[in-house]
Design an enzyme around this catalytic site. Structure first.
Site, PDB file in Angstrom:
ATOM      1  CG  HIS A  46       1.492  19.389 -19.560  1.00  0.00           C
ATOM      2  ND1 HIS A  46       2.016  18.136 -19.462  1.00  0.00           N
ATOM      3  CD2 HIS A  46       1.037  19.872 -18.608  1.00  0.00           C
ATOM      4  CE1 HIS A  46       1.190  17.778 -17.763  1.00  0.00           C
ATOM      5  NE2 HIS A  46       0.711  18.888 -17.761  1.00  0.00           N
ATOM      6  CG  HIS A  78      -2.201  21.963 -16.655  1.00  0.00           C
ATOM      7  ND1 HIS A  78      -3.110  21.140 -17.903  1.00  0.00           N
ATOM      8  CD2 HIS A  78      -1.007  21.539 -15.905  1.00  0.00           C
ATOM      9  CE1 HIS A  78      -2.001  20.522 -17.561  1.00  0.00           C
ATOM     10  NE2 HIS A  78      -2.065  20.185 -16.445  1.00  0.00           N
ATOM     11  CG  HIS A  97       2.276  20.246 -13.768  1.00  0.00           C
ATOM     12  ND1 HIS A  97       1.627  19.692 -13.018  1.00  0.00           N
ATOM     13  CD2 HIS A  97       1.638  19.800 -15.298  1.00  0.00           C
ATOM     14  CE1 HIS A  97       0.601  18.694 -13.274  1.00  0.00           C
ATOM     15  NE2 HIS A  97       0.593  19.375 -14.299  1.00  0.00           N
ATOM     16  CB  CYS A 118      -4.229  17.252 -17.558  1.00  0.00           C
ATOM     17  SG  CYS A 118      -3.309  16.839 -15.700  1.00  0.00           S
ATOM     18  CG  ASP A 125      12.996  27.385 -16.170  1.00  0.00           C
ATOM     19  OD1 ASP A 125      11.709  27.156 -15.007  1.00  0.00           O
ATOM     20  OD2 ASP A 125      13.452  28.511 -15.196  1.00  0.00           O
ATOM     21  CG  HIS A 126       8.932  30.523 -16.476  1.00  0.00           C
ATOM     22  ND1 HIS A 126       9.866  29.647 -15.841  1.00  0.00           N
ATOM     23  CD2 HIS A 126       9.103  31.650 -16.560  1.00  0.00           C
ATOM     24  CE1 HIS A 126      10.103  30.020 -14.744  1.00  0.00           C
ATOM     25  NE2 HIS A 126       9.156  31.445 -14.442  1.00  0.00           N
ATOM     26  CD  GLU A 146       2.941  15.730 -14.884  1.00  0.00           C
ATOM     27  OE1 GLU A 146       2.939  16.206 -15.766  1.00  0.00           O
ATOM     28  OE2 GLU A 146       1.673  15.276 -14.246  1.00  0.00           O
TER      29      GLU A 146
HETATM   30 NI    NI Z   1      -0.305  18.175 -15.689  1.00  0.00          NI
END
Ligand code: NI
Length: 135
Positions: A15, A40, A42, A34, A80-81, A125
């Site tokens: 995100h 990037h 998580h 961020c 996911d992914h 997160e």
């Molecule tokens: Ni983040």
């Protein structure tokens, strides 16, 4: 007797946090790393908690197999992914913070869980940063 059952799930997603109305500098001031325009990722940990009376016929608050399948179909398969900003319609205009993600996840699951049961979402997160939402 009122009991809470919990089911854990995991997904990885990318995100970027930013506000379109702000300059790049302002976004970087508020969101730091961020706001990176290249995104990037998580490793999210999700805990879905369901609270209610134990059903005397089954001994369950909710069948965990049903809950497991629900989380997989409605959340893991969707998140996911994925790049949350680009690939999930919920985040086209909504910043994909852990807070907003917890609300989106709650809204996705709520219609499929009995109205007699309370639903709470816990979303990690990072191992140290997590949010909760119970509607
Ligand atoms: Ni983040």
């Amino acid at each position: 007797m009122i009991v809470t059952v919990h089911r854990k799930a995991y997904f990885n997603a990318a995100h970027r946090l930013y506000n379109n109305d702000w300059s790049d500098d302002r976004n970087e001031d508020v969101f730091g790393k961020c706001a990176n325009p290249y995104y990037h990722g998580h490793n999210y940990e999700l805990i879905v908690s369901v609270t209610g009376e134990i059903n005397p016929k089954t001994g369950f608050v909710m069948d965990m197999k049903v809950l497991k399948d629900l989380i997989k179909e409605k959340i893991e398969d969707k998140f996911d992914h994925k790049n949350l900003n680009e690939q999930l319609s919920a985040f086209k205009t909504l910043n994909p913070t852990a807070e907003n993600m917890a609300v989106v996840i709650w809204n996705l699951l709520r219609p499929y869980i009995s109205e007699t049961l309370l639903l709470e979402i816990t979303l990690y997160e990072t191992p140290r940063n997590f949010v909760t939402y119970k509607g």
